[in-house]
Design a protein around this motif. Structure first.
Motif, PDB file in Angstrom:
ATOM      1  N   UNK A 134      47.029   7.780 -39.299  1.00 37.56           N
ATOM      2  CA  UNK A 134      47.105   6.605 -38.436  1.00 37.56           C
ATOM      3  C   UNK A 134      45.739   5.974 -38.249  1.00 37.56           C
ATOM      4  N   UNK A 135      45.740   4.661 -38.027  1.00 36.83           N
ATOM      5  CA  UNK A 135      44.514   3.958 -37.644  1.00 36.83           C
ATOM      6  C   UNK A 135      44.829   3.028 -36.487  1.00 36.83           C
ATOM      7  N   UNK A 136      43.814   2.774 -35.689  1.00 39.16           N
ATOM      8  CA  UNK A 136      43.969   1.990 -34.473  1.00 39.16           C
ATOM      9  C   UNK A 136      43.172   2.666 -33.373  1.00 39.16           C
ATOM     10  N   UNK A 137      43.200   2.134 -32.164  1.00 38.36           N
ATOM     11  CA  UNK A 137      42.386   2.687 -31.079  1.00 38.36           C
ATOM     12  C   UNK A 137      42.576   4.185 -30.893  1.00 38.36           C
ATOM     13  N   UNK A 138      41.478   4.900 -30.854  1.00 39.32           N
ATOM     14  CA  UNK A 138      41.545   6.359 -30.742  1.00 39.32           C
ATOM     15  C   UNK A 138      42.243   6.794 -29.463  1.00 39.32           C
ATOM     16  N   UNK A 139      42.033   6.050 -28.390  1.00 41.26           N
ATOM     17  CA  UNK A 139      42.659   6.426 -27.120  1.00 41.26           C
ATOM     18  C   UNK A 139      44.183   6.387 -27.222  1.00 41.26           C
ATOM     19  N   UNK A 140      44.717   5.394 -27.923  1.00 41.77           N
ATOM     20  CA  UNK A 140      46.167   5.318 -28.108  1.00 41.77           C
ATOM     21  C   UNK A 140      46.667   6.483 -28.948  1.00 41.77           C
ATOM     22  N   UNK A 141      45.939   6.773 -30.009  1.00 44.76           N
ATOM     23  CA  UNK A 141      46.342   7.889 -30.866  1.00 44.76           C
ATOM     24  C   UNK A 141      46.321   9.200 -30.095  1.00 44.76           C
ATOM     25  N   UNK A 142      45.254   9.416 -29.338  1.00 43.36           N
ATOM     26  CA  UNK A 142      45.152  10.662 -28.573  1.00 43.36           C
ATOM     27  C   UNK A 142      46.291  10.790 -27.558  1.00 43.36           C
ATOM     28  N   UNK A 143      46.661   9.669 -26.931  1.00 45.06           N
ATOM     29  CA  UNK A 143      47.713   9.702 -25.921  1.00 45.06           C
ATOM     30  C   UNK A 143      49.059  10.115 -26.495  1.00 45.06           C
ATOM     31  N   UNK A 144      49.284   9.801 -27.770  1.00 44.14           N
ATOM     32  CA  UNK A 144      50.594  10.072 -28.384  1.00 44.14           C
ATOM     33  C   UNK A 144      50.523  11.081 -29.525  1.00 44.14           C
TER      34      UNK A 144
END
Length: 287
Positions: A134-144
């Motif tokens: 995945x790519x995109x904001x790390x905070x979003x990735x970490x949350x999910x």
């Protein structure tokens, strides 16, 4: 971190989309699904999924919305209604520029966006063998990350939402090159009466050997220094000429070895005849 059992929506129930929804169900996530052809949801509904009447209803049902459809135009069609508070994970193949544009559109409509690709056949989705990049904001990735981990081994490529698609393009070129090389070799051996199945042990050994070279090759490509540890470009050119000549004499297609030889000749002409093979990266970096 999102708790176990986070509700998830899956839009698109082709072979891969159905596998994604099935993996979420097996992991205990309440899963809402939608597909243009409703019958494709029957098996998932029988296993506990909820079928939404529309994309908008499906999106409203969960904070995490996974999209896996045919192309980015189809993604735009199904991302219907408000996206406030939703995180869209788009696993549809497409160009990096489309991923960046879609990320902006999702943000404009109040949602978050991750672009991704799953390196797996549908049968292994939900196992550690499947890789979800995945790519995109790390905070979003970490949350999910925990929820997305239901699909396979997770990998975050960077904050730029276009990086996943760029990695996919690079990996497809790698895969096609390996497959074409194997098939070309099988055609050459076929002229000698050797079946492709008999070629497998040597072909697999060669692929594993090349894979072992990649860490050094990657460092050389990044550093722009090409030591001739495993032979010079000029040495490879001699072998390439033999392959072209033999292919032509056998009456098999010689386009691939001719292309490889042409690229190596350009590298030699550019002053890299005495360099290692990684010098060819400079040819691939040119328009």
């Amino acid at each position: 971190m999102m708790p176990a059992g986070t509700p998830v929506t899956v839009l698109g129930l082709g072979l891969m989309g159905s596998a994604l929804a099935g993996a979420f169900l097996r992991a205990g996530h309440p899963t809402t699904v939608w597909n243009r052809t409703r019958a494709k949801a029957d098996d998932l509904v029988a296993r506990g999924a909820t079928l939404a009447e529309s994309p908008a209803a499906a999106i409203a049902a969960a904070p995490l919305v996974v999209v896996c459809v045919s192309d980015y135009d189809a993604v735009a069609d199904v991302l219907d209604g408000p996206l406030d508070g939703r995180v869209v994970v788009n696993l549809t193949s497409g160009a990096p520029s489309r991923a960046r544009a879609l990320a902006e559109e999702v943000a404009r409509r109040g949602g978050g966006y991750l672009d991704g690709g799953i390196m797996a056949v549908p049968e292994i989705v939900g196992t550690a063998e499947a890789v979800l990049a995945c790519s995109g904001p790390r905070a979003l990735y970490d949350a999910h990350e925990s929820t997305l981990g239901s699909l396979g081994t997770g990998l975050h490529l960077g904050d730029d939402p276009g990086l996943s698609a760029t990695h996919e393009m690079a990996t497809l070129v790698l895969m096609w090159s390996m497959l074409d090389g194997f098939l070309n070799g099988a055609a050459i051996l076929g002229r000698a009466g050797v079946p492709a199945t008999a070629y497998l042990p040597i072909a697999q050994t060669a692929i594993e050997m090349v894979a072992g070279w990649l860490p050094d090759y990657a460092r050389q490509a990044d550093d722009g220094i090409y030591p001739a540890d495993d032979g010079t470009v000029d040495t490879h050119l001699v072998a390439m000429a033999h392959v072209v000549e033999e292919s032509e004499s056998l009456g098999v297609n010689a386009e691939l070895p001719r292309l490889l030889k042409a690229l190596a000749e350009r590298a030699a002409t550019a002053g890299h005849g005495a360099s290692g093979y990684v010098a060819l990266v400079e040819q691939f970096r040119k328009p």
